[in-house]
Design a protein around this motif. Structure first.
Motif, short mmCIF file in Angstrom:
data_model
loop_
_atom_site.label_atom_id
_atom_site.label_comp_id
_atom_site.label_asym_id
_atom_site.label_seq_id
_atom_site.Cartn_x
_atom_site.Cartn_y
_atom_site.Cartn_z
N UNK A 180 49.88 -110.63 -1.48
CA UNK A 180 49.27 -110.70 -2.58
C UNK A 180 49.93 -110.58 -4.35
N UNK A 181 49.72 -111.39 -4.89
CA UNK A 181 50.76 -110.53 -6.09
C UNK A 181 49.80 -110.81 -6.73
N UNK A 182 49.65 -109.43 -8.42
CA UNK A 182 49.16 -109.10 -9.00
C UNK A 182 47.73 -110.00 -9.91
N UNK A 183 48.03 -110.97 -10.20
CA UNK A 183 47.01 -112.00 -10.81
C UNK A 183 46.10 -111.96 -9.93
N UNK A 184 46.21 -112.09 -8.52
CA UNK A 184 44.85 -112.50 -7.47
C UNK A 184 45.01 -111.11 -7.01
N UNK A 185 45.11 -110.03 -6.97
CA UNK A 185 44.52 -109.05 -7.10
C UNK A 185 43.20 -108.83 -8.28
N UNK A 186 43.69 -109.82 -9.59
CA UNK A 186 41.99 -109.81 -10.07
C UNK A 186 41.19 -110.56 -10.49
N UNK A 187 41.68 -111.37 -9.23
CA UNK A 187 39.45 -112.50 -8.91
C UNK A 187 38.86 -111.65 -8.71
N UNK A 188 37.47 -112.06 -8.99
CA UNK A 188 36.34 -111.92 -9.02
C UNK A 188 36.23 -112.23 -7.63
N UNK A 189 35.12 -111.60 -6.75
CA UNK A 189 33.90 -111.65 -5.53
C UNK A 189 34.39 -113.15 -5.44
N UNK A 190 33.68 -114.08 -6.36
CA UNK A 190 32.93 -115.28 -6.47
C UNK A 190 34.19 -116.61 -6.23
N UNK A 191 35.08 -116.00 -6.49
CA UNK A 191 36.67 -116.56 -6.19
C UNK A 191 36.86 -116.53 -4.70
N UNK A 192 36.76 -115.25 -4.35
CA UNK A 192 37.46 -115.33 -2.84
C UNK A 192 37.46 -116.54 -2.14
N UNK A 193 38.44 -117.20 -1.76
CA UNK A 193 37.64 -118.25 -0.02
C UNK A 193 36.99 -116.98 1.06
N UNK A 194 36.40 -118.32 1.79
CA UNK A 194 35.41 -117.27 3.02
C UNK A 194 36.14 -117.03 4.12
N UNK A 195 36.04 -115.86 4.86
CA UNK A 195 36.71 -115.67 6.57
C UNK A 195 36.65 -117.13 7.23
N UNK A 196 37.38 -117.84 7.55
CA UNK A 196 37.79 -118.50 8.53
C UNK A 196 36.38 -118.02 9.73
N UNK A 197 36.10 -119.22 10.28
CA UNK A 197 35.17 -118.84 11.57
C UNK A 197 35.83 -119.22 12.63
N UNK A 198 36.82 -119.05 12.99
CA UNK A 198 37.90 -118.90 14.20
C UNK A 198 38.37 -117.02 13.97
N UNK A 199 38.24 -116.24 12.44
CA UNK A 199 38.45 -114.65 12.72
C UNK A 199 37.10 -113.70 12.88
N UNK A 200 35.86 -115.07 13.66
CA UNK A 200 35.11 -114.19 13.40
C UNK A 200 33.88 -113.84 14.74
N UNK A 201 34.18 -113.25 15.32
CA UNK A 201 33.52 -113.49 17.12
C UNK A 201 32.89 -112.87 17.64
N UNK A 202 31.86 -113.97 18.01
CA UNK A 202 30.37 -113.67 17.97
C UNK A 202 30.02 -112.35 19.13
N UNK A 203 29.10 -111.04 18.90
CA UNK A 203 29.15 -110.99 20.01
C UNK A 203 27.33 -109.73 20.22
N UNK A 204 26.88 -109.58 20.90
CA UNK A 204 24.97 -109.45 21.31
C UNK A 204 25.55 -107.68 21.11
N UNK A 205 25.59 -106.76 20.25
CA UNK A 205 25.85 -105.48 19.89
C UNK A 205 25.00 -105.66 18.62
#
Length: 72
Positions: free
Chosen positions: A1-26
């Motif tokens: 990540x470069x400096x200009x990317x780190x200045x992005x507001x949270x509104x401009x962030x991409x979403x976490x990809x669904x494959x990166x999240x695990x379904x859990x029962x806890x």
């Protein structure tokens, strides 16, 4: 990540990809992670965020899923 990317507001962030999240029962889900947070966009809609990944969490996914970086 470069400096200009780190200045992005949270509104401009991409979403976490669904494959990166695990379904859990806890109680250990994204919303219990120390990196979980939320912000309001310009229209006052709540955006769920992961500060560690600098990504948005799809709405509702924080209740039943976690990622491999989950921390207390």
């Amino acid at each position: 990540m470069n400096y200009s990317e780190s200045l992005m507001s949270e509104e401009e962030w991409d979403f976490v990809e669904k494959r990166e999240l695990r379904k859990i029962k806890s109680s250990r889900v994204c919303m219990t992670c120390q990196h979980f947070s939320y912000v309001a966009d310009s229209d006052q809609h709540t955006l769920l965020t992961c500060a560690l990944r600098e990504r948005l969490i799809p709405n509702g996914e924080h209740l039943t899923k976690k990622c491999r970086h989950w921390t207390v």
